[in-house]
Design a protein around this motif. Sequence first.
Motif, PDB file in Angstrom:
ATOM      1  N   PHE A 297       0.904  -1.189  -0.086  1.00 13.36           N
ATOM      2  CA  PHE A 297      -0.007  -0.009  -0.075  1.00 13.36           C
ATOM      3  C   PHE A 297       0.924   1.292   0.056  1.00 13.36           C
ATOM      4  CE2 PHE A 297      -2.785  -3.175   1.818  1.00 13.36           C
ATOM      5  CZ  PHE A 297      -3.999  -3.158   0.644  1.00 13.36           C
ATOM      6  N   TYR A 298       1.707   1.329  -1.191  1.00 10.69           N
ATOM      7  CA  TYR A 298       2.258   2.761  -1.330  1.00 10.69           C
ATOM      8  C   TYR A 298       2.573   2.993  -2.810  1.00 10.69           C
ATOM      9  CZ  TYR A 298       6.477   0.003  -2.481  1.00 10.69           C
ATOM     10  OH  TYR A 298       7.321  -0.894  -3.305  1.00 10.69           O
ATOM     11  N   ASN A 299       2.824   4.143  -3.163  1.00  7.16           N
ATOM     12  CA  ASN A 299       2.822   4.781  -4.333  1.00  7.16           C
ATOM     13  C   ASN A 299       3.952   5.527  -4.623  1.00  7.16           C
ATOM     14  OD1 ASN A 299       1.739   6.805  -6.690  1.00  7.16           O
ATOM     15  ND2 ASN A 299       1.641   4.669  -7.312  1.00  7.16           N
ATOM     16  N   ASP A 300       4.831   5.336  -5.739  1.00  6.62           N
ATOM     17  CA  ASP A 300       5.800   6.382  -5.597  1.00  6.62           C
ATOM     18  C   ASP A 300       5.602   7.274  -6.998  1.00  6.62           C
ATOM     19  OD1 ASP A 300       7.665   5.237  -3.878  1.00  6.62           O
ATOM     20  OD2 ASP A 300       8.428   3.782  -5.054  1.00  6.62           O
ATOM     21  N   VAL A 301       5.775   8.658  -6.520  1.00  9.24           N
ATOM     22  CA  VAL A 301       5.456   9.538  -7.746  1.00  9.24           C
ATOM     23  C   VAL A 301       6.762  10.264  -8.160  1.00  9.24           C
ATOM     24  CG1 VAL A 301       4.392  11.957  -7.869  1.00  9.24           C
ATOM     25  CG2 VAL A 301       3.362  10.151  -6.182  1.00  9.24           C
ATOM     26  N   GLU A 302       6.875  10.314  -9.536  1.00  7.56           N
ATOM     27  CA  GLU A 302       8.063  11.015  -9.919  1.00  7.56           C
ATOM     28  C   GLU A 302       7.781  12.442 -10.325  1.00  7.56           C
ATOM     29  OE1 GLU A 302      10.554   7.191 -11.627  1.00  7.56           O
ATOM     30  OE2 GLU A 302       8.759   7.838 -12.760  1.00  7.56           O
ATOM     31  N   ILE A 324      -2.393   9.067   4.880  1.00  8.73           N
ATOM     32  CA  ILE A 324      -1.202   8.825   4.181  1.00  8.73           C
ATOM     33  C   ILE A 324       0.152   9.480   4.766  1.00  8.73           C
ATOM     34  CG2 ILE A 324      -2.362   8.146   2.107  1.00  8.73           C
ATOM     35  CD1 ILE A 324      -1.864  11.029   1.190  1.00  8.73           C
ATOM     36  N   THR A 325       1.191   8.865   4.655  1.00 11.53           N
ATOM     37  CA  THR A 325       2.527   9.621   4.655  1.00 11.53           C
ATOM     38  C   THR A 325       3.098   9.798   3.549  1.00 11.53           C
ATOM     39  OG1 THR A 325       3.803   7.657   4.773  1.00 11.53           O
ATOM     40  CG2 THR A 325       2.634   8.214   7.009  1.00 11.53           C
ATOM     41  N   ILE A 326       4.222  10.665   3.747  1.00 13.02           N
ATOM     42  CA  ILE A 326       5.060  10.980   2.641  1.00 13.02           C
ATOM     43  C   ILE A 326       6.477  11.064   3.007  1.00 13.02           C
ATOM     44  CG2 ILE A 326       4.771  13.603   2.932  1.00 13.02           C
ATOM     45  CD1 ILE A 326       4.790  13.910  -0.080  1.00 13.02           C
ATOM     46  N   ASP A 327       7.329  10.346   2.080  1.00 12.49           N
ATOM     47  CA  ASP A 327       8.613  10.249   1.963  1.00 12.49           C
ATOM     48  C   ASP A 327       9.401  10.882   0.810  1.00 12.49           C
ATOM     49  OD1 ASP A 327      11.430   9.853   2.356  1.00 12.49           O
ATOM     50  OD2 ASP A 327      11.129   7.658   2.924  1.00 12.49           O
ATOM     51  N   ILE A 328      10.112  12.118   1.113  1.00 11.13           N
ATOM     52  CA  ILE A 328      10.469  12.856  -0.073  1.00 11.13           C
ATOM     53  C   ILE A 328      11.975  12.504  -0.378  1.00 11.13           C
ATOM     54  CG2 ILE A 328      10.776  15.197  -1.132  1.00 11.13           C
ATOM     55  CD1 ILE A 328       8.591  16.125   1.157  1.00 11.13           C
ATOM     56  N   GLN A 337      12.521  10.600   5.202  1.00  9.11           N
ATOM     57  CA  GLN A 337      12.020   9.598   5.836  1.00  9.11           C
ATOM     58  C   GLN A 337      10.394  10.008   6.116  1.00  9.11           C
ATOM     59  OE1 GLN A 337      13.696   6.798   6.650  1.00  9.11           O
ATOM     60  NE2 GLN A 337      15.358   7.988   5.503  1.00  9.11           N
ATOM     61  N   PRO A 338       9.849   8.991   6.256  1.00 12.23           N
ATOM     62  CA  PRO A 338       8.143   9.159   6.307  1.00 12.23           C
ATOM     63  C   PRO A 338       7.793  10.135   7.230  1.00 12.23           C
ATOM     64  CG  PRO A 338       8.598   6.932   6.319  1.00 12.23           C
ATOM     65  CD  PRO A 338       9.876   7.561   6.579  1.00 12.23           C
ATOM     66  N   ILE A 385      15.069  14.559 -10.994  1.00 13.49           N
ATOM     67  CA  ILE A 385      13.992  13.652 -10.652  1.00 13.49           C
ATOM     68  C   ILE A 385      13.847  13.469  -9.361  1.00 13.49           C
ATOM     69  CG2 ILE A 385      12.403  11.506 -11.013  1.00 13.49           C
ATOM     70  CD1 ILE A 385      13.879  11.576 -14.040  1.00 13.49           C
ATOM     71  N   TRP A 386      12.926  13.935  -8.757  1.00 13.55           N
ATOM     72  CA  TRP A 386      12.406  13.727  -7.207  1.00 13.55           C
ATOM     73  C   TRP A 386      11.438  12.601  -6.971  1.00 13.55           C
ATOM     74  CZ3 TRP A 386      14.264  16.824  -2.808  1.00 13.55           C
ATOM     75  CH2 TRP A 386      15.113  17.668  -3.059  1.00 13.55           C
ATOM     76  N   TYR A 387      11.421  11.914  -5.868  1.00 13.23           N
ATOM     77  CA  TYR A 387      10.507  10.891  -5.642  1.00 13.23           C
ATOM     78  C   TYR A 387       9.974  10.974  -4.330  1.00 13.23           C
ATOM     79  CZ  TYR A 387      13.696   8.555  -8.953  1.00 13.23           C
ATOM     80  OH  TYR A 387      14.586   8.333 -10.219  1.00 13.23           O
ATOM     81  N   LEU A 388       8.576  10.968  -4.518  1.00 11.86           N
ATOM     82  CA  LEU A 388       7.497  11.245  -3.283  1.00 11.86           C
ATOM     83  C   LEU A 388       7.020   9.792  -3.150  1.00 11.86           C
ATOM     84  CD1 LEU A 388       5.945  14.592  -4.572  1.00 11.86           C
ATOM     85  CD2 LEU A 388       8.223  14.134  -3.687  1.00 11.86           C
TER      86      LEU A 388
END
Length: 557
Positions: A297-302, A324-328, A337-338, A385-388
Motif C-alpha cells: 500500500f504505497y505509490n511512488d510519484v516521480e 497517508i504519509t510522505i517520504d521525499i 523519511q516518512p 527527478i525527485w521521488y515522493l
Amino acid sequence: MSKILDNSYYDLLITTALAPTYDTGDNITYLNRQNSLLHIPIGTPNPCDLGRHSYSSFPTLYVQTSTVSLERSGVNTVQNNPNLALFGRGVLVAVIDTGIDYSHPAFRNSDGSTRIVSIWDQTVQTGTIPTNFTFGSEYSREQINTALNSEDPLSVVPTTDPIGHGTAIASILAGSPNEEQSFRGVVPQAEYIIIKLKEAKESLKSLLFVPASKVCYQETDILLGIRYAVTVAERNNSPMVICIAMGTSQGSHSGRGPISDYLDHLTLLPGNGVSVSAGNEGNNQRHYFNATAAPPFYNDVELRIGEKDTMFSLQIWSFSPSRITIDISSPNRESTQPIFPTLDQCRRFSFIFNQTTIYVNNTIFEGKTGDQMILLRFNNPLPGIWYLRIQATTNEPFTFHSWLPSGDLLSNETFFLNSNPDTTITAPANSRHPLTVTAYNQNNSSIVPESGRGYTRTGLIKPDIAAPGFQITCAVPGNQYGTATGTGAAAAHAAGIIAMVFEWAIVKENYVRMTGNDANRLMIGGAVRNPAYSYPNNIWGYGQVEVNQLFERLITQ
C-alpha cells in the motif's frame, strides 16, 4: 495605509459571524455574509506561519486563463432574427480582471461616449473609495465621459490595463463592432462593470513560495470584486453576468471555498449569471492521480524539477478514511523519511548534499473539506527527478490527487513524469452552479489542447459546455486589435450568450425570474453534441454552445 494594502499584514479568511470577536476597529474587512478578512501583523516572516494559521485561512492565488467565431456558435443567426435581435441591451456584464483600456473604441458608443457604467480600480488609491469598501478608486460613467472628452484622459480617470488581459476579455464579451478588423463582441449593446484587481501581496506570495516576479491575484480581492459588481447591478436595477477568466490549481478541486460558495449562491438568484473559465492546465503535466487498491500500500510519484523553478509549492489531497504519509527523496537519494499527518505541524527539512529546503505541512484535515492535505514548499530544489513515496498509515487501499501551480507560476520544465490530464479544471470553475466553460477550436471543432478537463475531485460533472476559444479577435490596449486563445476567451463568449438569454427573459419580460442556473440549463439543452461521443464527458461537458438551438427550443410552442 489600509491594512488590506499593507504588505506587513496577513489577510486571513474568517467566518463573518466571528468577526466582531476579533474587531479592534481597523483589522476587519467585510467580504460577504459568509466570510471576512482578519488582518494580522506578520512580524518576522516565517514559512511555518502556514501551520500556525491553517491553510484554508490564507487566500489562494489566481492567474489569467487566456493568451473568430460568432457565427459558429449561432450568435449571428439569433441577432439577425428580427423577433429576437438580442445584443445585450439592458444587461450589465462584469469583468473582474486586469483592468480595461477605457478609451478603446471597443468600449464606446457610436457617439464616442463610454459603455462603462463604473470602474473599481483596486490599484489606485487617489480617487473616491466605493461605498462600503475600504480601498481603491471608483470611477463613474460621467467621470469616464469627462475623461474621454479631455486632452489627457488619464489625468481625469487614471486607470489602465498594462497587461491587456482584462481588455481582451471585456471586448470578446461585449465589444463594439469594428468592420475593418472583422470584430464584434457577443453582446455589443450591453454595458460594463469593470473591476481591476490589485496584485497579490508580496507576503502571501512569499508564504506560498511564488517568485516575487510572477503576476497573480488574491482570491479575496476577486471576492470583493464580485461583491462590488453585485452592488452596482442592484443600484442600476439590471440583470448582470459576471465573467471570471482566471483560475487557480490551489485547493481541493471539489467546488468548495469562499468564491465558489458565493458564486453558487448568486447563480441561483434571478438576474445573476456567472461564466467561469475551466483553466488551461489540461496538457501541462501538473496533475497526478493514483488509486492503490492492493498491497503493497504505497505509490511512488516521480516529479521532474527544472532549473528555472527555484521556489514553488505542491499539494496532495487524499480521501477519507485513509491516512497517508510522505517520504521525499532528492535526485541524489537523500530522504526525509516518512512524514506522518498531524493537526497543524509545519516541518522544515534541509538536505546535506544540496541546497534544497522543503517545508512540509501534512494536515490531518483541511478546514473546508475535512480531507487530508499535504502541502510541500520547495526552496532551491536540486534539479532532476525527485521521488515522493505516498504510503497508507495502515495496510488499506487509498486514493490521492496531486497538483502543481497553474499558469506561469511554474515553468514547463517542472512536471509529473506519469501525469494525468483529467481533474485539471481550476477553481472556481469546479463550483456547482456557475457555468464552467472549456475552449474549442472553432475552425476544426477540436478541443483546445490546454483546456482544463473534468470531472471535479468529488465527481461533479464539469465542464458544462465548450465555447469558441482559439485565436478569438479581441481588443488590446492602445486602440489595437489582436487575438486571444484559451478558456478565458471561451468564458467571455459564453458570458455574452448568458446576457442574450437575460435580455430575452428579463429585459423583454418573457420570464423575469430567470436565474443564471436556468440560463446554464438552457445552454446545455441547446448544445451541439457529436454522435461520436457520449455526453456529458469530462472534456466537452454537454457539448458545443449553440444559441440558435437554444432559442428555437425556448420559443417554439
